[in-house]
Design a protein around this motif. Structure first.
Motif, PDB file in Angstrom:
ATOM      1  N   ILE A 192       9.983 -74.791  24.910  1.00  0.00           N
ATOM      2  CA  ILE A 192      10.601 -75.772  24.001  1.00  0.00           C
ATOM      3  C   ILE A 192      10.063 -75.591  22.586  1.00  0.00           C
ATOM      4  CG2 ILE A 192      10.750 -78.232  23.444  1.00  0.00           C
ATOM      5  CD1 ILE A 192      10.742 -78.780  26.468  1.00  0.00           C
ATOM      6  N   ALA A 193       8.743 -75.456  22.472  1.00  0.00           N
ATOM      7  CA  ALA A 193       8.135 -75.257  21.155  1.00  0.00           C
ATOM      8  C   ALA A 193       8.643 -73.974  20.511  1.00  0.00           C
ATOM      9  CB  ALA A 193       6.615 -75.225  21.278  1.00  0.00           C
ATOM     10  N   MET A 194       8.765 -72.913  21.300  1.00  0.00           N
ATOM     11  CA  MET A 194       9.247 -71.643  20.767  1.00  0.00           C
ATOM     12  C   MET A 194      10.708 -71.741  20.342  1.00  0.00           C
ATOM     13  SD  MET A 194       8.737 -68.636  19.830  1.00  0.00           S
ATOM     14  CE  MET A 194       7.022 -68.672  20.306  1.00  0.00           C
ATOM     15  N   PHE A 195      11.538 -72.409  21.141  1.00  0.00           N
ATOM     16  CA  PHE A 195      12.957 -72.558  20.809  1.00  0.00           C
ATOM     17  C   PHE A 195      13.137 -73.304  19.483  1.00  0.00           C
ATOM     18  CE2 PHE A 195      16.797 -75.202  20.881  1.00  0.00           C
ATOM     19  CZ  PHE A 195      17.776 -74.215  21.002  1.00  0.00           C
ATOM     20  N   LEU A 196      12.407 -74.406  19.308  1.00  0.00           N
ATOM     21  CA  LEU A 196      12.517 -75.180  18.076  1.00  0.00           C
ATOM     22  C   LEU A 196      12.006 -74.387  16.873  1.00  0.00           C
ATOM     23  CD1 LEU A 196      11.380 -78.684  19.385  1.00  0.00           C
ATOM     24  CD2 LEU A 196      13.712 -77.931  18.887  1.00  0.00           C
ATOM     25  N   THR A 197      10.919 -73.629  17.080  1.00  0.00           N
ATOM     26  CA  THR A 197      10.389 -72.813  15.995  1.00  0.00           C
ATOM     27  C   THR A 197      11.380 -71.732  15.596  1.00  0.00           C
ATOM     28  OG1 THR A 197       8.154 -73.169  16.878  1.00  0.00           O
ATOM     29  CG2 THR A 197       8.420 -71.429  15.248  1.00  0.00           C
ATOM     30  N   ILE A 198      11.973 -71.081  16.591  1.00  0.00           N
ATOM     31  CA  ILE A 198      12.965 -70.038  16.317  1.00  0.00           C
ATOM     32  C   ILE A 198      14.185 -70.626  15.619  1.00  0.00           C
ATOM     33  CG2 ILE A 198      14.663 -68.538  17.436  1.00  0.00           C
ATOM     34  CD1 ILE A 198      12.023 -67.221  17.235  1.00  0.00           C
ATOM     35  N   ALA A 199      14.612 -71.825  16.034  1.00  0.00           N
ATOM     36  CA  ALA A 199      15.778 -72.459  15.414  1.00  0.00           C
ATOM     37  C   ALA A 199      15.527 -72.717  13.927  1.00  0.00           C
ATOM     38  CB  ALA A 199      16.107 -73.761  16.137  1.00  0.00           C
ATOM     39  N   ILE A 200      14.339 -73.252  13.611  1.00  0.00           N
ATOM     40  CA  ILE A 200      14.004 -73.513  12.208  1.00  0.00           C
ATOM     41  C   ILE A 200      13.849 -72.202  11.441  1.00  0.00           C
ATOM     42  CG2 ILE A 200      12.248 -74.468  10.665  1.00  0.00           C
ATOM     43  CD1 ILE A 200      11.670 -76.544  12.862  1.00  0.00           C
ATOM     44  N   GLY A 201      13.134 -71.244  12.038  1.00  0.00           N
ATOM     45  CA  GLY A 201      12.924 -69.958  11.380  1.00  0.00           C
ATOM     46  C   GLY A 201      14.213 -69.202  11.147  1.00  0.00           C
ATOM     47  N   THR A 202      15.134 -69.259  12.113  1.00  0.00           N
ATOM     48  CA  THR A 202      16.414 -68.566  11.968  1.00  0.00           C
ATOM     49  C   THR A 202      17.253 -69.203  10.858  1.00  0.00           C
ATOM     50  OG1 THR A 202      16.435 -67.936  14.312  1.00  0.00           O
ATOM     51  CG2 THR A 202      18.541 -67.892  13.149  1.00  0.00           C
ATOM     52  N   THR A 203      17.300 -70.528  10.851  1.00  0.00           N
ATOM     53  CA  THR A 203      18.078 -71.225   9.825  1.00  0.00           C
ATOM     54  C   THR A 203      17.582 -70.888   8.424  1.00  0.00           C
ATOM     55  OG1 THR A 203      18.522 -73.054  11.352  1.00  0.00           O
ATOM     56  CG2 THR A 203      18.844 -73.471   8.999  1.00  0.00           C
ATOM     57  N   LEU A 204      16.279 -71.036   8.205  1.00  0.00           N
ATOM     58  CA  LEU A 204      15.715 -70.763   6.882  1.00  0.00           C
ATOM     59  C   LEU A 204      15.731 -69.275   6.558  1.00  0.00           C
ATOM     60  CD1 LEU A 204      12.703 -73.253   6.910  1.00  0.00           C
ATOM     61  CD2 LEU A 204      14.918 -73.526   5.778  1.00  0.00           C
TER      62      LEU A 204
ATOM     63  N   ALA B 169      10.598 -63.789  19.779  1.00  0.00           N
ATOM     64  CA  ALA B 169      10.311 -65.003  20.551  1.00  0.00           C
ATOM     65  C   ALA B 169       9.601 -64.680  21.854  1.00  0.00           C
ATOM     66  CB  ALA B 169      11.608 -65.758  20.823  1.00  0.00           C
ATOM     67  N   THR B 170      10.048 -63.635  22.538  1.00  0.00           N
ATOM     68  CA  THR B 170       9.441 -63.270  23.825  1.00  0.00           C
ATOM     69  C   THR B 170       7.992 -62.835  23.643  1.00  0.00           C
ATOM     70  OG1 THR B 170      11.611 -62.530  24.604  1.00  0.00           O
ATOM     71  CG2 THR B 170       9.692 -61.829  25.872  1.00  0.00           C
ATOM     72  N   LEU B 171       7.749 -62.023  22.623  1.00  0.00           N
ATOM     73  CA  LEU B 171       6.383 -61.543  22.383  1.00  0.00           C
ATOM     74  C   LEU B 171       5.432 -62.685  22.035  1.00  0.00           C
ATOM     75  CD1 LEU B 171       7.123 -58.304  20.331  1.00  0.00           C
ATOM     76  CD2 LEU B 171       6.020 -58.403  22.563  1.00  0.00           C
ATOM     77  N   ASP B 172       5.948 -63.719  21.382  1.00  0.00           N
ATOM     78  CA  ASP B 172       5.083 -64.798  20.901  1.00  0.00           C
ATOM     79  C   ASP B 172       4.972 -65.961  21.883  1.00  0.00           C
ATOM     80  OD1 ASP B 172       3.454 -64.814  18.680  1.00  0.00           O
ATOM     81  OD2 ASP B 172       4.598 -66.383  17.679  1.00  0.00           O
ATOM     82  N   THR B 173       5.790 -65.980  22.923  1.00  0.00           N
ATOM     83  CA  THR B 173       5.723 -67.081  23.891  1.00  0.00           C
ATOM     84  C   THR B 173       4.366 -67.111  24.586  1.00  0.00           C
ATOM     85  OG1 THR B 173       8.116 -67.000  24.263  1.00  0.00           O
ATOM     86  CG2 THR B 173       6.788 -68.089  25.936  1.00  0.00           C
ATOM     87  N   GLY B 174       3.827 -65.940  24.889  1.00  0.00           N
ATOM     88  CA  GLY B 174       2.502 -65.886  25.507  1.00  0.00           C
ATOM     89  C   GLY B 174       1.444 -66.504  24.619  1.00  0.00           C
ATOM     90  N   TRP B 175       1.571 -66.294  23.296  1.00  0.00           N
ATOM     91  CA  TRP B 175       0.629 -66.889  22.336  1.00  0.00           C
ATOM     92  C   TRP B 175       0.714 -68.408  22.380  1.00  0.00           C
ATOM     93  CZ3 TRP B 175       1.334 -69.983  18.022  1.00  0.00           C
ATOM     94  CH2 TRP B 175       0.245 -70.087  17.143  1.00  0.00           C
TER      95      TRP B 175
ATOM     96  N   LEU C 103      -3.002 -65.862  33.015  1.00  0.00           N
ATOM     97  CA  LEU C 103      -3.092 -64.422  32.765  1.00  0.00           C
ATOM     98  C   LEU C 103      -1.788 -63.713  33.125  1.00  0.00           C
ATOM     99  CD1 LEU C 103      -4.707 -61.824  32.124  1.00  0.00           C
ATOM    100  CD2 LEU C 103      -5.479 -61.855  34.509  1.00  0.00           C
ATOM    101  N   VAL C 104      -1.254 -64.006  34.306  1.00  0.00           N
ATOM    102  CA  VAL C 104      -0.049 -63.319  34.787  1.00  0.00           C
ATOM    103  C   VAL C 104       1.162 -63.664  33.933  1.00  0.00           C
ATOM    104  CG1 VAL C 104       1.581 -63.170  36.716  1.00  0.00           C
ATOM    105  CG2 VAL C 104      -0.869 -63.077  37.164  1.00  0.00           C
ATOM    106  N   VAL C 105       1.352 -64.938  33.627  1.00  0.00           N
ATOM    107  CA  VAL C 105       2.540 -65.354  32.867  1.00  0.00           C
ATOM    108  C   VAL C 105       2.475 -64.837  31.433  1.00  0.00           C
ATOM    109  CG1 VAL C 105       3.818 -67.329  31.980  1.00  0.00           C
ATOM    110  CG2 VAL C 105       2.961 -67.363  34.313  1.00  0.00           C
TER     111      VAL C 105
ATOM    112  N   LEU D 213       7.359 -57.992  28.827  1.00  0.00           N
ATOM    113  CA  LEU D 213       8.808 -58.114  28.698  1.00  0.00           C
ATOM    114  C   LEU D 213       9.232 -57.929  27.237  1.00  0.00           C
ATOM    115  CD1 LEU D 213      11.584 -58.733  29.898  1.00  0.00           C
ATOM    116  CD2 LEU D 213      11.098 -61.174  29.589  1.00  0.00           C
ATOM    117  N   GLY D 214       8.486 -58.514  26.331  1.00  0.00           N
ATOM    118  CA  GLY D 214       8.794 -58.344  24.913  1.00  0.00           C
ATOM    119  C   GLY D 214       8.706 -56.890  24.484  1.00  0.00           C
ATOM    120  N   ASP D 215       7.678 -56.193  24.943  1.00  0.00           N
ATOM    121  CA  ASP D 215       7.546 -54.767  24.622  1.00  0.00           C
ATOM    122  C   ASP D 215       8.718 -53.964  25.189  1.00  0.00           C
ATOM    123  OD1 ASP D 215       5.185 -55.146  23.252  1.00  0.00           O
ATOM    124  OD2 ASP D 215       3.916 -54.751  24.999  1.00  0.00           O
TER     125      ASP D 215
END
Length: 276
Positions: A82-94, A198-204, A252-254, A261-263
């Motif tokens: 959810i946090a990643m989706f909202l961040t991507i939505a704001i980042g994409t818009t701007l 988004a995929t690469l940063d979800t783990g972060w 660790l696994v997730v 997956l991002g790579d």
């Protein structure tokens, strides 16, 4: 089709995607698959070893570790998504506004991003949570504020690359409206690269949320959350170290699955990827 043909050859990427889908399915159906109530306390059976009724044993309060692990997917993984989706939505818009229209809008947005990026994201998250207080909503807000500027800058760069494409230029000279160009040509072309970011940063984000809960600044007890489970287990680590394993291995696994997956997606989207 070419993307899928490249992606399906990457066995690690396919395995990572399967792991993520299975974890998400377990989180969605956790009320069905969890053997016990994750918040039910029973001191009589505390620190029980693995058995048929409690496959991962019980914690220091007699709660089923497996049930808490399954329900923890909802708070740890779904909250991160959810946090990643909202961040991507704001980042994409701007990012689209800055990269497509350029001019003074681009300058204003980029200068604000420069100011935000001057602060370390981890320090900013801790400061925001410290000011706003603990809670799920504040965790999401903190992660969005800490990362939106980075995504805006990255997506702006992607948008600028695509605005120079011939089909975008042709759409402009053909008299297509700005909204039509962005919706039908720009976003569909850039969505793959945005998805990779988004995929690469979800783990972060998962690590951040778990770390905040581990420090007592994130999700609060008795809500099951993987970082919270690690925090509770550290108190008995010297006498019962195996309590650290379920939540630790899950994180660790997730996180590794999202990174791999991002790579894999990045390599599959790259048309110049060499084939060995």
């Amino acid at each position: 089709m070419k993307f899928w043909n490249r992606f399906k050859k990457d066995k690690l990427g396919i395995l990572s995607m399967i792991i993520i889908l299975v974890v998400m399915a377990l989180g969605i159906f956790s009320p069905v698959v969890a053997p016990h109530d994750p918040t039910e306390v029973n001191i009589k059976i505390k620190l029980m070893r693995m058995c048929a009724e409690y496959p991962f044993g019980t914690d220091q309060l007699g709660r089923c570790v497996l049930s808490r692990l399954l329900y923890g997917i909802r708070t740890t993984v779904f909250l991160s998504l959810i946090a990643m989706f909202l961040t991507i939505a704001i980042g994409t818009t701007l990012g689209v506004i800055a990269g497509f229209f350029r001019g003074w809008l681009d300058e204003v947005i980029m200068r604000i991003c420069d100011i935000m990026l001057s602060f370390p994201s981890e320090v900013m998250i801790l400061a925001i949570v410290g000011i706003l207080g603990t809670g799920i909503e504040n965790i999401i807000i903190a992660n969005i504020i800490a990362k939106w500027a980075w995504y805006t800058r990255m997506i702006r760069s992607i948008v600028i690359q695509y605005t120079d494409k011939n089909y975008i230029r042709f759409a402009k000279v053909s008299g297509c409206s700005t909204f039509h160009i962005i919706k039908k040509h720009l976003i569909p072309g850039a969505i793959g690269e945005i998805g990779v970011l988004a995929t690469l940063d979800t783990g972060w984000v998962i690590l951040n949320i778990s770390a905040l809960s581990f420090l007592g600044l994130g999700v609060q007890a008795p809500t099951p959350e993987w970082g919270m489970m690690l925090s509770e287990a550290k108190n008995i680590m010297t006498i019962y170290p195996s309590q650290m394993l379920p939540a630790g291995i899950a994180i660790l696994v997730v996180v590794a699955a999202f990174n791999f997956l991002g790579d894999s997606l990045q390599e599959a989207l790259n048309p110049k990827k060499s084939i060995n």
